[in-house]
Scaffold this active site. Structure first.
Site, PDB file in Angstrom:
ATOM      1  N   SER A   7       0.841  -1.308  -0.018  1.00 26.86           N
ATOM      2  CA  SER A   7      -0.142   0.117   0.109  1.00 26.86           C
ATOM      3  C   SER A   7       0.818   1.222   0.005  1.00 26.86           C
ATOM      4  O   SER A   7       1.422   1.447   0.786  1.00 26.86           O
ATOM      5  CB  SER A   7      -1.003  -0.152   1.279  1.00 26.86           C
ATOM      6  N   HIS A  30      -1.194  -1.472  -4.180  1.00 25.64           N
ATOM      7  CA  HIS A  30      -2.618  -0.987  -3.473  1.00 25.64           C
ATOM      8  C   HIS A  30      -2.296   0.585  -3.431  1.00 25.64           C
ATOM      9  O   HIS A  30      -1.761   1.300  -2.838  1.00 25.64           O
ATOM     10  CB  HIS A  30      -2.771  -1.640  -2.137  1.00 25.64           C
ATOM     11  N   ASP A  32      -4.713   3.674  -2.043  1.00 21.51           N
ATOM     12  CA  ASP A  32      -5.657   4.056  -1.273  1.00 21.51           C
ATOM     13  C   ASP A  32      -5.987   5.597  -1.569  1.00 21.51           C
ATOM     14  O   ASP A  32      -5.357   6.412  -1.252  1.00 21.51           O
ATOM     15  CB  ASP A  32      -5.302   4.082   0.268  1.00 21.51           C
ATOM     16  N   MET A  34      -8.890   8.626  -0.377  1.00 22.25           N
ATOM     17  CA  MET A  34      -9.443   8.739   0.659  1.00 22.25           C
ATOM     18  C   MET A  34      -9.951  10.187   0.594  1.00 22.25           C
ATOM     19  O   MET A  34      -9.288  11.212   0.118  1.00 22.25           O
ATOM     20  CB  MET A  34      -8.738   8.791   2.117  1.00 22.25           C
ATOM     21  N   HIS A  63      -8.232   1.463  -4.155  1.00 24.89           N
ATOM     22  CA  HIS A  63      -9.153   1.162  -3.098  1.00 24.89           C
ATOM     23  C   HIS A  63      -9.773   2.705  -3.001  1.00 24.89           C
ATOM     24  O   HIS A  63      -9.141   3.600  -2.224  1.00 24.89           O
ATOM     25  CB  HIS A  63      -8.534   0.778  -1.801  1.00 24.89           C
ATOM     26  N   MET A  65     -12.045   4.824  -1.055  1.00 24.06           N
ATOM     27  CA  MET A  65     -12.779   5.101   0.108  1.00 24.06           C
ATOM     28  C   MET A  65     -13.234   6.570   0.245  1.00 24.06           C
ATOM     29  O   MET A  65     -12.833   7.420   0.809  1.00 24.06           O
ATOM     30  CB  MET A  65     -11.650   5.191   1.617  1.00 24.06           C
ATOM     31  N   MET A 138     -12.129  -5.286   5.204  1.00 24.95           N
ATOM     32  CA  MET A 138     -11.069  -4.520   6.062  1.00 24.95           C
ATOM     33  C   MET A 138     -10.905  -4.973   7.426  1.00 24.95           C
ATOM     34  O   MET A 138     -11.875  -5.367   8.081  1.00 24.95           O
ATOM     35  CB  MET A 138     -11.952  -3.049   6.144  1.00 24.95           C
ATOM     36  N   GLY A 143      -9.168   4.640   6.883  1.00 21.62           N
ATOM     37  CA  GLY A 143      -8.640   5.841   7.139  1.00 21.62           C
ATOM     38  C   GLY A 143      -7.319   6.086   7.477  1.00 21.62           C
ATOM     39  O   GLY A 143      -6.707   7.103   6.908  1.00 21.62           O
ATOM     40  N   PHE A 144      -6.459   5.296   8.024  1.00 24.10           N
ATOM     41  CA  PHE A 144      -5.301   5.374   8.409  1.00 24.10           C
ATOM     42  C   PHE A 144      -4.444   4.095   8.257  1.00 24.10           C
ATOM     43  O   PHE A 144      -5.031   3.028   8.895  1.00 24.10           O
ATOM     44  CB  PHE A 144      -5.211   5.947   9.643  1.00 24.10           C
ATOM     45  N   GLY A 145      -3.302   4.101   8.132  1.00 25.53           N
ATOM     46  CA  GLY A 145      -2.317   3.089   8.212  1.00 25.53           C
ATOM     47  C   GLY A 145      -1.870   2.773   9.523  1.00 25.53           C
ATOM     48  O   GLY A 145      -2.334   3.651  10.443  1.00 25.53           O
ATOM     49  N   GLY A 146      -1.074   1.815   9.648  1.00 27.90           N
ATOM     50  CA  GLY A 146      -0.573   1.548  11.115  1.00 27.90           C
ATOM     51  C   GLY A 146      -1.467   1.358  12.124  1.00 27.90           C
ATOM     52  O   GLY A 146      -0.877   1.239  13.383  1.00 27.90           O
ATOM     53  N   ASP A 176      -7.113  -6.063   4.343  1.00 27.28           N
ATOM     54  CA  ASP A 176      -6.470  -4.761   4.106  1.00 27.28           C
ATOM     55  C   ASP A 176      -6.763  -4.213   5.595  1.00 27.28           C
ATOM     56  O   ASP A 176      -7.705  -3.776   6.169  1.00 27.28           O
ATOM     57  CB  ASP A 176      -7.200  -3.802   3.386  1.00 27.28           C
ATOM     58  N   GLY A 177      -5.115  -3.932   6.280  1.00 28.45           N
ATOM     59  CA  GLY A 177      -5.138  -3.376   7.669  1.00 28.45           C
ATOM     60  C   GLY A 177      -4.378  -4.145   8.568  1.00 28.45           C
ATOM     61  O   GLY A 177      -4.922  -5.139   8.851  1.00 28.45           O
ATOM     62  N   GLY A 178      -3.312  -3.540   9.139  1.00 25.43           N
ATOM     63  CA  GLY A 178      -2.695  -4.210  10.207  1.00 25.43           C
ATOM     64  C   GLY A 178      -2.014  -5.580   9.876  1.00 25.43           C
ATOM     65  O   GLY A 178      -1.689  -6.483  10.619  1.00 25.43           O
ATOM     66  N   GLY A 198       1.128  -2.097   4.095  1.00 25.29           N
ATOM     67  CA  GLY A 198       1.580  -0.875   4.173  1.00 25.29           C
ATOM     68  C   GLY A 198       2.663  -0.711   5.021  1.00 25.29           C
ATOM     69  O   GLY A 198       3.934  -1.006   4.624  1.00 25.29           O
TER      70      GLY A 198
HETATM   71  C1  DX5 Z   1      -6.507   1.889   5.523  1.00 17.75           C
HETATM   72  C2  DX5 Z   1      -6.005   1.595   3.977  1.00 17.75           C
HETATM   73  C3  DX5 Z   1      -4.867   0.598   4.193  1.00 17.75           C
HETATM   74  C4  DX5 Z   1      -3.669   0.973   4.679  1.00 17.75           C
HETATM   75  C5  DX5 Z   1      -3.007  -0.223   5.302  1.00 17.75           C
HETATM   76  O1  DX5 Z   1      -7.558   2.544   5.576  1.00 17.75           O
HETATM   77  O2  DX5 Z   1      -7.104   1.044   3.409  1.00 17.75           O
HETATM   78  O3  DX5 Z   1      -4.860   0.040   2.575  1.00 17.75           O
HETATM   79  O4  DX5 Z   1      -2.750   1.519   3.832  1.00 17.75           O
HETATM   80  O5  DX5 Z   1      -1.835   0.217   5.925  1.00 17.75           O
HETATM   81  P1  DX5 Z   1      -1.366  -0.901   7.203  1.00 17.75           P
HETATM   82  O6  DX5 Z   1      -0.827  -1.932   6.405  1.00 17.75           O
HETATM   83  O7  DX5 Z   1      -0.083   0.311   7.547  1.00 17.75           O
HETATM   84  O8  DX5 Z   1      -2.373  -1.280   8.214  1.00 17.75           O
HETATM   85 ZN    ZN Z   2      -6.625  -0.070   1.335  1.00 16.46          ZN
END
Ligand code: DX5
Ligand code: ZN
Length: 217
Positions: A7, A30, A32, A34, A63, A65, A138, A143-146, A176-178, A198
Site C-alpha cells: 500500500s 494498492h 488508497d 480517501m 481502493h 474510500m 477491512m 482511514g489510516f495506516g499503522g 487490508d489493515g494491520g 503498508g
Molecule cells: C487503511 C487503508 C490501508 C492501509 C493499510 O484505510 O485502506 O490500505 O494503507 O496500512 P497498514 O498496512 O499500515 O495497516
Molecule cells: Zn486500502
C-alpha cells in the site's frame, strides 16, 4: 500461497516511483484514495498515481474510500486502475444500485471489487458475489495506516472462501489493515488470497524479502 499488495499510503511520496520500484516483485500495487468524508482522512487523487502507469509491472489495485464512488469510478479506471474497489457502505449511502455499479466498472474496463468496513456484516455481500472479481475485507477502520489487525476479519474471510468454493465464484479474497507476517498467516489460513501491507513493508529495509516471505505463507 498469498499475493501481496503493497500500500503506497505508507511510502515516501517525495520519491514515489523509487519507492514503488522497491516492491515491484509483488503482483499488485494498492492505492488508497480517501476523501475526508467517507473516512476521516484525505490521501491522494489520480494525479499521484496515473504517471506510475507503464513504469512498473504491477496491477493497480485502487481502493476508493470515498462517498459517491459512482461519480468517480470512470476517472479512476481511465487513470490506470486494473482493479477498482468501492465500498458497499458508500453505495448504500448514495442509493446506488450495486449490480449496476459493478456492471459499469466492467464496462469502463476494470476488474470490480467491493469492500466492507469492520462493522458491516459479510452476508450483506452475498447478492453480489457472483459478479465480483475481488472482495476486500477491512481488518481496521479505514482511514489510516499503522493500525492493529482486527481478528473479526478472519470469520468474514472464511465465509467468503466457503462461498467461493461452494458456488465456484471467481473473486479474489483480499484483506487490508494491520498486516504483518503473523496476521497474514492467520488470514491465509482462513482462506485469504491477497494481503495489503503498508507499514509492514514500507517501514522495512528488506522489502523484497518480506514480500517473498508473505507470498510463501
Ligand atoms: C487503511 C487503508 C490501508 C492501509 C493499510 O484505510 O485502506 O490500505 O494503507 O496500512 P497498514 O498496512 O499500515 O495497516
Ligand atoms: Zn486500502
Amino acid at each position: 500461497m498469498l499475493e501481496v499488495a503493497p500500500s503506497i499510503l505508507a511510502a515516501d511520496f517525495t520519491k514515489l516511483l523509487e519507492e514503488v520500484k522497491t516492491v515491484e516483485n509483488a503482483k499488485f500495487l494498492h492505492i488508497d484514495v480517501m476523501d475526508g468524508h467517507f473516512v476521516p482522512n484525505i490521501s491522494l487523487g489520480t494525479c499521484v498515481f496515473q504517471n506510475l502507469k507503464g513504469k512498473v509491472q504491477m496491477l493497480f489495485d485502487v481502493h476508493l474510500m470515498i462517498s459517491h464512488p459512482e461519480i468517480y469510478a470512470k476517472t479512476f479506471i481511465e487513470s490506470g486502475a486494473d482493479y477498482l474497489t468501492v465500498h458497499l457502505e458508500a453505495l448504500e449511502e448514495s442509493k446506488t444500485d450495486v449490480k449496476e455499479m459493478i456492471r459499469q466498472i466492467h464496462e469502463y474496463g476494470s476488474k470490480a471489487g467491493l469492500a466492507i468496513k469492520p462493522n458491516t456484516p459479510v452476508k450483506d455481500l452475498v447478492d453480489y458475489l457472483e459478479d465480483l472479481d475481488l472482495v476486500l475485507v477491512m481488518s481496521v477502520e479505514p482511514g489510516f495506516g499503522g493500525q492493529k489487525f482486527m481478528k473479526q476479519a478472519l470469520d468474514k474471510i472464511f465465509f467468503l472462501k466457503q462461498q467461493k468454493i461452494e458456488h465456484s465464484y471467481s473473486y479474489l479474497i483480499e484483506v487490508d489493515g494491520g498486516i504483518n507476517d503473523q496476521t497474514a498467516k492467520l488470514a491465509a489460513q482462513a482462506g485469504c488470497e491477497v494481503v495489503v501491507a503498508g507499514t509492514y513493508l514500507f517501514h522495512s529495509q528488506d522489502r523484497v524479502k518480506k514480500i517473498k516471505e508473505l507470498e510463501a505463507l
